[in-house]
Design a protein around this motif. Structure first.
Motif, mmCIF file in Angstrom:
data_model
loop_
_atom_site.group_PDB
_atom_site.id
_atom_site.type_symbol
_atom_site.label_atom_id
_atom_site.label_comp_id
_atom_site.label_asym_id
_atom_site.label_seq_id
_atom_site.Cartn_x
_atom_site.Cartn_y
_atom_site.Cartn_z
ATOM 1 N N TYR A 125 46.972 37.969 40.208
ATOM 2 C CA TYR A 125 48.868 38.538 40.732
ATOM 3 C C TYR A 125 49.816 36.543 40.433
ATOM 4 O O TYR A 125 48.900 35.472 40.492
ATOM 5 N N PHE A 126 50.723 37.345 39.617
ATOM 6 C CA PHE A 126 51.983 36.147 40.095
ATOM 7 C C PHE A 126 52.489 35.814 41.303
ATOM 8 O O PHE A 126 53.139 36.032 40.922
ATOM 9 N N ALA A 127 52.476 34.648 41.370
ATOM 10 C CA ALA A 127 52.421 34.382 42.899
ATOM 11 C C ALA A 127 54.369 33.596 42.867
ATOM 12 O O ALA A 127 53.876 32.526 41.398
ATOM 13 N N ASP A 185 42.076 40.020 42.148
ATOM 14 C CA ASP A 185 40.751 39.740 42.382
ATOM 15 C C ASP A 185 41.425 37.795 42.551
ATOM 16 O O ASP A 185 40.523 37.198 42.602
ATOM 17 N N VAL A 186 42.580 37.666 41.220
ATOM 18 C CA VAL A 186 42.859 36.200 41.429
ATOM 19 C C VAL A 186 44.328 36.088 41.033
ATOM 20 O O VAL A 186 45.243 36.925 41.018
ATOM 21 N N ALA A 208 39.091 35.540 34.369
ATOM 22 C CA ALA A 208 37.283 35.710 34.040
ATOM 23 C C ALA A 208 36.965 35.230 34.940
ATOM 24 O O ALA A 208 35.293 36.032 35.022
ATOM 25 N N LYS A 209 37.640 34.580 36.034
ATOM 26 C CA LYS A 209 36.472 33.548 37.137
ATOM 27 C C LYS A 209 35.416 34.898 37.701
ATOM 28 O O LYS A 209 34.246 34.331 39.177
ATOM 29 N N PRO A 210 36.595 36.170 38.355
ATOM 30 C CA PRO A 210 35.686 37.351 39.554
ATOM 31 C C PRO A 210 34.723 37.730 38.632
ATOM 32 O O PRO A 210 33.491 38.476 40.004
ATOM 33 N N GLU A 211 34.772 37.980 37.858
ATOM 34 C CA GLU A 211 33.142 38.372 36.766
ATOM 35 C C GLU A 211 32.798 39.760 37.705
ATOM 36 O O GLU A 211 31.870 40.073 38.043
ATOM 37 N N LYS A 212 34.451 40.425 37.431
ATOM 38 C CA LYS A 212 34.441 41.482 37.647
ATOM 39 C C LYS A 212 33.498 42.712 36.885
ATOM 40 O O LYS A 212 33.837 43.042 35.734
ATOM 41 N N ARG A 213 32.178 43.205 37.685
ATOM 42 C CA ARG A 213 31.945 44.480 36.774
ATOM 43 C C ARG A 213 33.534 45.711 37.189
ATOM 44 O O ARG A 213 33.166 46.285 38.212
#
Length: 219
Positions: A125-127, A185-186, A208-213
């Motif tokens: 998301y670009f706030a 997610d971020v 990459a921080k959420p380490e999403k599957r």
């Protein structure tokens, strides 16, 4: 990495999706695809080209709701096609890096498509901070973008059209901001992503921080 960019029109999604494309990402830009679908309508009477924002127009203009509905219908159709492609190709391993440059109105595409977006991509998301909103509105007025107001715009007694646009635009952003944050997610804030020292490697590190599957149907 499978990335979707969300946020208001003018928040920088296309700029960053193009940068990602230069670094090897397969890019899907929904506005560009919608423009292709509407190509036969994007002509003035003298046959000169009409931008998508000019075609959409402002919410107080005749025919706006019909154009808004057509745009959203095409957006849903194209979103479904892109997510099918991601499921069949990227999730299968034939495309490792994909970026989906969504529209500001992605949140209106329906829960089924949004759930697929969550399942298949990392949503960034670009706030937009409040101090930037007036500049964004001025840009919208001088160079219209296809904004879906979804009934938010109205003119109060004694208001000018510009005053009504400013008030309604802030109300629209307030409502969307809540939904964008719930979906994401971020988040990458405005000043971070507009810092000249913020590079594509920094962007990817945050994404990459959420380490999403990813949850793919095809696999």
């Amino acid at each position: 990495m499978l990335i979707s960019l969300i946020g208001m029109s003018g928040s920088g999604k296309s700029y960053w999706s193009e940068k990602l494309a230069w670094h090897g990402f397969r890019r899907f830009c929904l506005d560009a695809l919608i423009t292709q679908k509407l190509s036969d309508k994007l002509r003035r009477e003298d046959l000169s080209p009409l931008s998508l924002g000019e075609w959409m127009g402002f919410p107080f203009q005749d025919g706006y709701q019909e154009r808004e509905g057509l745009y959203l219908s095409l957006e849903k159709q194209l979103m479904a096609e892109i997510l099918d492609w991601i499921d069949e190709n990227a999730c299968a391993g034939s495309e490792a890096n994909v970026v989906l440059d969504t529209t500001g109105s992605v949140i209106y595409t329906g829960e089924n498509l949004l759930e697929r977006l969550r399942s298949l991509t990392t949503i960034v998301y670009f706030a937009v901070p409040s101090v930037i909103r007036e500049a964004m509105l001025r840009q919208y007025l001088s160079n219209p973008r296809p904004v879906l107001w979804r009934g938010i715009f109205n003119i109060e007694p004694g208001e000018s059209v510009e005053e009504a646009l400013f008030r309604s635009y802030n109300a629209l952003l307030d409502l969307r901001e809540v939904v964008y944050r719930e979906l994401a997610d971020v988040e990458i804030d405005y000043f971070t992503r507009n810092n000249p020292d913020f590079k594509i490697c920094d962007f990817l590190e945050i994404a990459a921080k959420p380490e999403k599957r990813y949850r793919c149907v095809s696999t």
